[in-house]
Design a protein around this motif. Sequence first.
Motif: not given
Lengths: 452, 73
Positions: A285-287, A311-318, A323-326
């Motif tokens: 769901e979070k993805i 905002f959303m691409v940053g959230n997708l990194f998380a 993409t933990e490094r990003l």
Amino acid sequence: MFGLFETGFQFFYWGNLLMLLIGGALIYLGIGKKMEPLLLVPIGFGILLVNLPLGGLMDYELQVTNTTGVPGKVISIEVDETSRIGEDDVVLKLDSGEVLAPIYGRLKEVTVSPGQEVEPGGVVAVMITTAQTPLPTTPVGLLSRVFAFGIMWQIIPPLIFLCLGALTDFGPMMANPKTLLLGAAAQFGVYFAFFAALATNFFMPDGFSIAEAASIGIIGGAEGPTTIYVTSLLAPHIIGATALACYSYMALVPIIQPPIINLLTSKKERAIYMKPQLREVSPVEKIIFPLTASVIVILLVPMSAPLIGMFMVGNLFATSGVTERLSKTASTAMIDILTIFLTLAIGATMSAENFLLPKTLLILFLGIVAFATATAAGVLMAKLMNLLSKEKINPMIGAAGVSAVPMSARVVQKMGQKANPRNFLLMHAMGPNVAGAIGAAIAGGVFLGMIG
Amino acid sequence: MAQEIIEVPITGKIISVNVKVGDEVKEGDTICLLESMKMENPILAPVGGVITKLEIGMEQVVKPGDTIAIIDY
């Protein structure tokens, strides 16, 4: 002449002194009172730097041209490099008329000499100013370049949104989607302040323009990067005041919000118990959320794309898990670096000539009106939801819809525990809190679509 | 005597324990501080009474539903 014996004192005036005190006060609040130190300390120092004349950090070069509309011969040059020049001061006299300074500043050089013929539009002098003006200027200082290419080119605020996305957990909002309504309701403050700013035209000869009113209204979104982004596109000359209002009131949320919440809720309502545990939101769901939210919001409000998209691409990194490094970079070093550039440059927009205007006080006043009405709208929406729903929510969580992540959620948590020690409203308040951040970006996009 | 079980509301780390077993607490007294979401969150006593059980310790990572303490009142 600029030389060994030239000091800033000859250009220093009471306005600079007052701004040094304001900058010093912000630095004191940051260091001494621990109020938003990561923002107020660099903003305060930026104010200090721009109000030390000849420092040059926020300088722009500007050509002064023959604006008389007809050719003319230079009769006399009325200014020199040692004097401050006000807007509309006479720079030189032609036999066909006077050439006025288009903006405040100081003279860098005169490019004509007495007796010389000047065509209409011909350059007669070069000025230095610290103003953010729509006139064609060239940034020549460290911070004016950061401001021009980082903020006016709309690079830094959206990138900060990327970092905020990496830091944001949409889980509480997704666990209780009703809280989206609270984040949306709080945007009422944005529109109330917008119309209040427009209403100044009824009692002021020189009230706020529609672009200025939108930039003032967005203060109510309580999101610094959104405010800066919208103002940089619509009314860059007031960016210092809107940004300062936004960041200062965010720091003052624990003082601004409680009286409004207390006024609009009874003790019984504040004590309404909400189970601390929210539904567990799955990683899938979070993805899916940042992907679907981007598609829906950007299709609906295309002008919000730079903010919502980042905002959303940053959230997708998380949330992606791969993409933990990003995500780590965005939420630590990257946001710190961008914050340093953004806040120093914003502080540096507040030169005395730019900031000490009656309109600035009005902007600060309307900014607090925006925060207050946003808080009230959120709380009232929560009360309305309680009227229509069997499952009661604590109406205080509506106040967190103003965004100001996570300060307003923290205020709600603290007040909730005070009213009822069993209550732990933090996660419930985080829902409207992050919904408010999305709502503010959408409200900004709506303004840009309408006015930009 | 009635018992009140204080449970962990949110995942986090205990950064201070302010009571011990046998202590008398009033409603609203701080039982412990829970660090979560980069915030220090006080966990308060919902009722006045005596701490009869304490199931947390310093630096302990806790999750929602874990018992923090039991108060007899």
